[in-house]
Enzyme design. Sequence first.
Site, mmCIF file in Angstrom:
data_model
loop_
_atom_site.group_PDB
_atom_site.id
_atom_site.type_symbol
_atom_site.label_atom_id
_atom_site.label_comp_id
_atom_site.label_asym_id
_atom_site.label_seq_id
_atom_site.Cartn_x
_atom_site.Cartn_y
_atom_site.Cartn_z
ATOM 1 N N LYS A 1 3.253 -3.007 -7.085
ATOM 2 C CA LYS A 1 4.658 -2.866 -7.498
ATOM 3 C C LYS A 1 5.595 -3.553 -6.521
ATOM 4 O O LYS A 1 6.587 -4.132 -6.912
ATOM 5 C CB LYS A 1 5.037 -1.390 -7.609
ATOM 6 C CG LYS A 1 6.461 -1.147 -8.071
ATOM 7 C CD LYS A 1 6.704 -1.723 -9.434
ATOM 8 C CE LYS A 1 8.143 -1.593 -9.875
ATOM 9 N NZ LYS A 1 8.419 -2.328 -11.135
ATOM 10 N N CYS B 1 0.868 -1.181 0.000
ATOM 11 C CA CYS B 1 0.000 0.000 0.000
ATOM 12 C C CYS B 1 0.902 1.227 0.000
ATOM 13 O O CYS B 1 2.106 1.117 0.179
ATOM 14 C CB CYS B 1 -0.855 0.021 1.262
ATOM 15 S SG CYS B 1 -1.823 -1.452 1.449
ATOM 16 N N LYS C 1 5.974 -11.045 -18.391
ATOM 17 C CA LYS C 1 5.585 -9.697 -18.849
ATOM 18 C C LYS C 1 4.209 -9.757 -19.493
ATOM 19 O O LYS C 1 3.324 -8.963 -19.228
ATOM 20 C CB LYS C 1 6.613 -9.153 -19.846
ATOM 21 C CG LYS C 1 7.908 -8.708 -19.237
ATOM 22 C CD LYS C 1 7.845 -7.462 -18.395
ATOM 23 C CE LYS C 1 7.656 -7.540 -16.944
ATOM 24 N NZ LYS C 1 8.382 -8.312 -16.035
ATOM 25 N N GLU D 1 10.870 -14.663 -18.551
ATOM 26 C CA GLU D 1 10.588 -13.237 -18.336
ATOM 27 C C GLU D 1 9.609 -12.715 -19.372
ATOM 28 O O GLU D 1 8.677 -11.976 -19.038
ATOM 29 C CB GLU D 1 11.899 -12.442 -18.368
ATOM 30 C CG GLU D 1 11.741 -10.948 -18.241
ATOM 31 C CD GLU D 1 11.045 -10.487 -16.961
ATOM 32 O OE1 GLU D 1 10.866 -11.307 -16.043
ATOM 33 O OE2 GLU D 1 10.656 -9.316 -16.910
ATOM 34 N N ARG E 1 1.684 1.502 -6.078
ATOM 35 C CA ARG E 1 1.923 0.523 -5.007
ATOM 36 C C ARG E 1 0.651 -0.236 -4.666
ATOM 37 O O ARG E 1 0.680 -1.262 -4.001
ATOM 38 C CB ARG E 1 2.441 1.212 -3.751
ATOM 39 C CG ARG E 1 3.783 1.885 -3.880
ATOM 40 C CD ARG E 1 4.129 2.621 -2.616
ATOM 41 N NE ARG E 1 4.285 1.705 -1.505
ATOM 42 C CZ ARG E 1 5.435 1.087 -1.207
ATOM 43 N NH1 ARG E 1 6.496 1.312 -1.956
ATOM 44 N NH2 ARG E 1 5.517 0.243 -0.212
ATOM 45 N N GLU F 1 1.368 -10.492 -16.964
ATOM 46 C CA GLU F 1 1.140 -9.394 -16.013
ATOM 47 C C GLU F 1 0.314 -8.274 -16.595
ATOM 48 O O GLU F 1 -0.528 -7.698 -15.905
ATOM 49 C CB GLU F 1 2.485 -8.770 -15.637
ATOM 50 C CG GLU F 1 3.242 -9.456 -14.569
ATOM 51 C CD GLU F 1 4.370 -8.579 -14.105
ATOM 52 O OE1 GLU F 1 4.265 -8.045 -12.995
ATOM 53 O OE2 GLU F 1 5.349 -8.420 -14.854
ATOM 54 N N HIS G 1 8.301 -32.780 -23.261
ATOM 55 C CA HIS G 1 7.917 -33.518 -22.041
ATOM 56 C C HIS G 1 6.551 -33.058 -21.539
ATOM 57 O O HIS G 1 6.296 -33.068 -20.333
ATOM 58 C CB HIS G 1 9.003 -33.348 -20.973
ATOM 59 C CG HIS G 1 10.337 -33.816 -21.424
ATOM 60 N ND1 HIS G 1 10.739 -35.134 -21.364
ATOM 61 C CD2 HIS G 1 11.351 -33.140 -22.021
ATOM 62 C CE1 HIS G 1 11.950 -35.243 -21.885
ATOM 63 N NE2 HIS G 1 12.353 -34.054 -22.290
ATOM 64 N N ASN H 1 0.483 0.193 6.296
ATOM 65 C CA ASN H 1 0.962 -0.658 5.209
ATOM 66 C C ASN H 1 1.647 -1.846 5.875
ATOM 67 O O ASN H 1 2.546 -1.677 6.688
ATOM 68 C CB ASN H 1 1.957 0.110 4.332
ATOM 69 C CG ASN H 1 2.563 -0.800 3.267
ATOM 70 O OD1 ASN H 1 1.984 -1.814 2.896
ATOM 71 N ND2 ASN H 1 3.751 -0.449 2.814
ATOM 72 N N GLY H 2 1.195 -3.070 5.571
ATOM 73 C CA GLY H 2 1.818 -4.250 6.168
ATOM 74 C C GLY H 2 0.728 -5.247 6.551
ATOM 75 O O GLY H 2 -0.412 -5.139 6.104
ATOM 76 N N TRP I 1 -3.749 -1.813 -1.378
ATOM 77 C CA TRP I 1 -3.758 -3.082 -2.121
ATOM 78 C C TRP I 1 -4.216 -4.111 -1.103
ATOM 79 O O TRP I 1 -3.508 -4.390 -0.137
ATOM 80 C CB TRP I 1 -2.359 -3.411 -2.635
ATOM 81 C CG TRP I 1 -2.327 -4.603 -3.531
ATOM 82 C CD1 TRP I 1 -2.591 -4.645 -4.871
ATOM 83 C CD2 TRP I 1 -2.031 -5.958 -3.144
ATOM 84 N NE1 TRP I 1 -2.466 -5.916 -5.338
ATOM 85 C CE2 TRP I 1 -2.129 -6.755 -4.311
ATOM 86 C CE3 TRP I 1 -1.688 -6.568 -1.963
ATOM 87 C CZ2 TRP I 1 -1.897 -8.113 -4.308
ATOM 88 C CZ3 TRP I 1 -1.460 -7.938 -1.956
ATOM 89 C CH2 TRP I 1 -1.572 -8.697 -3.118
HETATM 90 C C1 AGP Z 1 7.766 -8.132 -12.246
HETATM 91 O O1 AGP Z 1 7.325 -7.520 -13.450
HETATM 92 C C2 AGP Z 1 6.727 -8.103 -11.162
HETATM 93 N N1 AGP Z 1 6.260 -6.811 -10.905
HETATM 94 C C3 AGP Z 1 7.146 -8.867 -9.934
HETATM 95 O O2 AGP Z 1 7.346 -10.221 -10.315
HETATM 96 C C4 AGP Z 1 8.430 -8.377 -9.245
HETATM 97 O O3 AGP Z 1 9.552 -8.672 -10.040
HETATM 98 C C5 AGP Z 1 8.576 -9.136 -7.918
HETATM 99 O O4 AGP Z 1 7.483 -8.820 -7.090
HETATM 100 C C6 AGP Z 1 9.885 -8.825 -7.189
HETATM 101 O O5 AGP Z 1 9.924 -7.461 -6.868
HETATM 102 P P1 AGP Z 1 11.331 -6.843 -6.360
HETATM 103 O O6 AGP Z 1 12.307 -6.957 -7.505
HETATM 104 O O7 AGP Z 1 11.009 -5.427 -6.016
HETATM 105 O O8 AGP Z 1 11.780 -7.649 -5.177
#
Ligand code: AGP
Length: 602
Positions: A597, A2, A477, A473, A27, A480, A496, A100-101, A74
């Site tokens: 994020k 958050c 992407k 990766e 966030r 996401e 496999h 936040n937490g 969030w």
């Molecule tokens: C990547 O596009 C994502 N947003 C997510 O997987 C991110 O890489 C992951 O949460 C790790 O975040 P960090 O690098 O800030 O630790």
Amino acid sequence: MCGIFGYIGDKNCVPILIGGLKKLEYRGYDSAGICVADGCRLTVVKKRGKIADLEGSLRLKKIIGTIGIAHTRWATHGEPNEVNAHPHTDCCGKIAIVHNGIIENYAPLKKLLEQEGHKIVSQTDSEVLAHLIEKFYAGDLEKAVIQALKIVDGAFGLAALHENEDRIVVARRGSPLIVGIGKNEMLISSDAAALLNHTKKAVYMADNEVASVTKNGYIIKHLNGGRLAAKKVDKIKWAAAQVEKGDFAHFMLKEIYEQPETIENALRGRIKHGRIKLSIELNVSTVRRIIITACGTSWHSALLGKYIIESLASIPVEVDYASEFRYRSPLIKRDDLVVAISQSGETADTLGAIREAKEKFAKTLGIINTVGSSIARDVDSGIYLHAGPEIGVASTKAFTSQVAVLILFALYLRQARGGALDKNIIGELCGVPQKIRHILENTSGIKSIAQRFKNSPNFLYLGRGVNFPVALEGALKLKEVSYIHAEGYPAAEMKHGPIALIDKKMPVVFLATEDRFLNKILSNIHEVKARGGIIIAVANGNGSKKVRRLAEHIITVPSTLKSELSPIINVIPLQLIAYYIANAKGINMDKPRNLAKSVTVE
Ligand code: AGP
């Protein structure tokens, strides 16, 4: 997860709070709210939805005050709705908090408070904090916050107000909190980006610290001892413009286009006369094994770290998801080096993994983007990415900078252990930014592929060697930001199981660049074609002629003499495919659904 923001000074805080929330919206963005103190009482306004929705409802109210706290959420406990939005208040509305937490022991605390007559109205864990502070309040907000937090287990970045007190009381454990120092005004924020329009002077709070913030200053104490904490004032190195989109439609596209510059920043000052200069306060010459731990995209660069370090420095490397590493009682020896990779430096599982490693006396190193973040403070030493703030939820520039730093680190390890450095690789590394620029200046083919496949329900991404983590990766992407199901696999693994998925509707993205695996990749392409799969290939050099004969769609990228460097180049078109498909589907890829994020909770 958050975003928290606060202001105390002489100005009307409402527009300042909204401005701060907008910088923190990446966030978390399922609901938002503010609380304003006008010297007599607290006014709370909160709404489900985006900051803009909250701003709209505030326009209809004439709220004036010079002290305020704000929150963008969030959801972790309780669905996203108005009652679960922050700020939360005590029973009489005299105390307000934003949090936040995660409060691990909120259920027993909630039961205790309700038995004592408190009315808890939301399904959140955070609301118990407001009632706990109310329980202990006897005229001193800071004292009440300290007493409340003494019986709280879990993580918090917390800001609290009382209607009778001209101060904001803040506290942190596990979730970031920064005090921004202005002229006759002070601010608090979850991260530095939201402070930049007001000040560059920041004090990063550490775990188990509490602060009373007034418009003229702040006093930071230890939660469990009350003695003053000696804190230095940092200068935020980002420019305000870096947290704006500029001429780009989205942060994600801006950050993709920043990559030539961010790679240059990652290398700057670290290669001198053919030698690697990293200010690592660790003796790496005795390291016998390296364990790299991370989450998400950072775990993909961690996988690349294995290939790169084993190839360039001949040191065994293990890679582990942080969430697994921290709980599987890892066998760690004193001559192990545990490396945490994290853009935010706040990912709870990665932070937990580092703490587990330290408990077992391993040396720890961080490869981090966010200066002053929790992981950056916890590790024995670190290497910053210098990539600037990454606002887009989908990580792009941080990934390529992580890989660049891993290459530097591998060369540094080799050098520290008496190995000679291959001049070619250093020259090639310095040439990578220009190769990325070449791709960014020729995106029409990528855009048409995105347009052509934007409605595909599934994608496969396949690669071998260093192109296998690139495949992972590329798939992440796409998932996401476009909500299309995509899987990355080692190309050989396809036989496999995943080959059963191949049909005429399945686009298969092959990383088919020139390296020792190309011929094997070509046979894998044949296997997919034989089953009617649609081939999209990333290729380069002479290999592209062979690939072109097989692939319906080909994206040509510049070659590099050293395969260890190719992931930084090969990932760029995959980032763009994900971006342009999401854009074609009308998705705001800067704030994809369900994502945040920085995952600062487990
Ligand atoms: C990547 O596009 C994502 N947003 C997510 O997987 C991110 O890489 C992951 O949460 C790790 O975040 P960090 O690098 O800030 O630790």
